[in-house]
Design a protein around this motif. Structure first.
Motif, PDB file in Angstrom:
ATOM      1  N   LEU A  78       0.837  -1.210   0.000  1.00 45.82           N
ATOM      2  CA  LEU A  78       0.000   0.000   0.000  1.00 45.82           C
ATOM      3  C   LEU A  78       0.872   1.260   0.000  1.00 45.82           C
ATOM      4  N   ALA A  79       1.911   1.258   0.862  1.00 45.41           N
ATOM      5  CA  ALA A  79       2.801   2.425   0.943  1.00 45.41           C
ATOM      6  C   ALA A  79       3.498   2.650  -0.397  1.00 45.41           C
ATOM      7  N   LEU A  80       3.917   1.565  -1.046  1.00 41.85           N
ATOM      8  CA  LEU A  80       4.592   1.695  -2.347  1.00 41.85           C
ATOM      9  C   LEU A  80       3.640   2.246  -3.409  1.00 41.85           C
TER      10      LEU A  80
ATOM     11  N   LEU B  57      -1.436   2.608   9.773  1.00 37.51           N
ATOM     12  CA  LEU B  57      -2.077   2.045  10.973  1.00 37.51           C
ATOM     13  C   LEU B  57      -3.595   1.950  10.774  1.00 37.51           C
ATOM     14  N   ALA B  58      -4.159   2.953  10.096  1.00 38.06           N
ATOM     15  CA  ALA B  58      -5.603   2.932   9.806  1.00 38.06           C
ATOM     16  C   ALA B  58      -5.936   1.747   8.903  1.00 38.06           C
ATOM     17  N   PHE B  59      -5.019   1.470   7.954  1.00 37.96           N
ATOM     18  CA  PHE B  59      -5.207   0.314   7.067  1.00 37.96           C
ATOM     19  C   PHE B  59      -5.259  -0.980   7.881  1.00 37.96           C
ATOM     20  N   GLU B  60      -4.404  -1.064   8.913  1.00 38.34           N
ATOM     21  CA  GLU B  60      -4.400  -2.245   9.793  1.00 38.34           C
ATOM     22  C   GLU B  60      -5.752  -2.394  10.500  1.00 38.34           C
ATOM     23  N   TRP B  63      -8.225  -3.682   8.111  1.00 38.72           N
ATOM     24  CA  TRP B  63      -7.900  -5.117   7.940  1.00 38.72           C
ATOM     25  C   TRP B  63      -8.547  -5.962   9.034  1.00 38.72           C
ATOM     26  N   HIS B  64      -8.492  -5.445  10.272  1.00 39.19           N
ATOM     27  CA  HIS B  64      -9.048  -6.181  11.410  1.00 39.19           C
ATOM     28  C   HIS B  64     -10.540  -5.910  11.634  1.00 39.19           C
ATOM     29  N   GLY B  65     -11.142  -5.160  10.732  1.00 45.11           N
ATOM     30  CA  GLY B  65     -12.578  -4.885  10.809  1.00 45.11           C
ATOM     31  C   GLY B  65     -12.964  -3.922  11.916  1.00 45.11           C
ATOM     32  N   GLU B  66     -11.992  -3.089  12.368  1.00 38.87           N
ATOM     33  CA  GLU B  66     -12.304  -2.142  13.441  1.00 38.87           C
ATOM     34  C   GLU B  66     -12.783  -0.799  12.893  1.00 38.87           C
TER      35      GLU B  66
END
Lengths: 100, 130
Positions: A78-80, B57-60, B63-66
């Motif tokens: 994603l960063a790339l 971090l928002a992407f994470e 990913w975890h459905g939060e």
């Protein structure tokens, strides 16, 4: 695993930024900062998780580790992608500019 | 849960600060000289760290459905018990994240300035020796 993968990406991108003038022109600095920022944030997350789980933190179950590795690689991808789009929009070498 | 909101909030403030400082520097014609980096450039690095880091971090969290694309956007904001836990995590983990990133940025900017000064001093000494 996410933290480790992001840290490795941060170190690699920083080395590339440092050794290559061309890479600096291509705004790899933004990529370095993003990876370092994310790695520091995940480090804090890991410290808080360690405080809860103690030694259990270092023996994650296989499924979690696989999911975390997959997440780490997706984060790097994603960063790339964001970096490539930024480079194309800013077009520092003027490759996309119309030639007269 | 929603710890990335704290660094995002800081990033908004520092982005506005960067724009104001940049305008002021342009008006007073402050340029990169004598090994000094303009403060707006330093703030730009902090912005990249905060926006980039909290974005990933928002992407994470997605990913975890939060994080969800529908109201209230954060799954933990749906009931009061989870909301209290989420706010506690923002106050502890989120604040520590923002502080650590800012501290690392501060130390690295200080170190870079020192290295640049050392190089400038070295060049000046060589010039006077010649």
């Amino acid at each position: 695993m996410t933290l480790l993968i992001t840290l490795m990406a941060a170190v690699i991108s920083t080395v590339i930024w440092y050794v290559s003038d061309k890479a600096r022109k291509l705004k790899t600095g933004v990529l370095c900062c993003s990876f370092w920022g994310a790695a520091l944030m995940w480090l804090v997350d890991a410290v808080f998780e360690y405080r809860e789980l103690k030694a259990g933190f270092f023996v994650p179950d296989g499924q979690d580790m696989l999911n975390d590795s997959f997440l780490g690689l997706s984060v790097v991808a994603l960063a790339l992608i964001v970096w490539v789009v930024t480079v194309l929009i800013k077009d520092p070498d003027g490759v996309l500019k119309s030639k007269k | 849960m929603a710890c990335f909101i704290v660094p995002v909030s800081e990033a908004i403030v520092t982005t506005v600060a960067e724009k104001i400082v940049k305008k002021h520097e342009d008006r007073t014609d402050i340029k990169e000289c004598d090994g000094k980096i303009p403060f707006s450039k330093k703030l730009k690095v902090l912005n990249s760290m905060l926006w980039g880091g909290s974005g990933l971090l928002a992407f994470e969290h997605v990913w975890h459905g939060e994080v969800t694309p529908w109201f209230p956007f954060l799954t933990n904001a749906a009931n009061p018990v989870d909301l209290a836990e989420m706010l506690h995590e923002m106050a502890t983990v989120g604040t520590t994240m923002a502080l650590l990133v800012t501290a690392v940025w501060g130390v690295s900017m200080f170190a870079i300035e020192k290295i640049r000064n050392r190089k400038t001093d070295g060049a000046n000494e060589e010039e006077t020796a010649v």
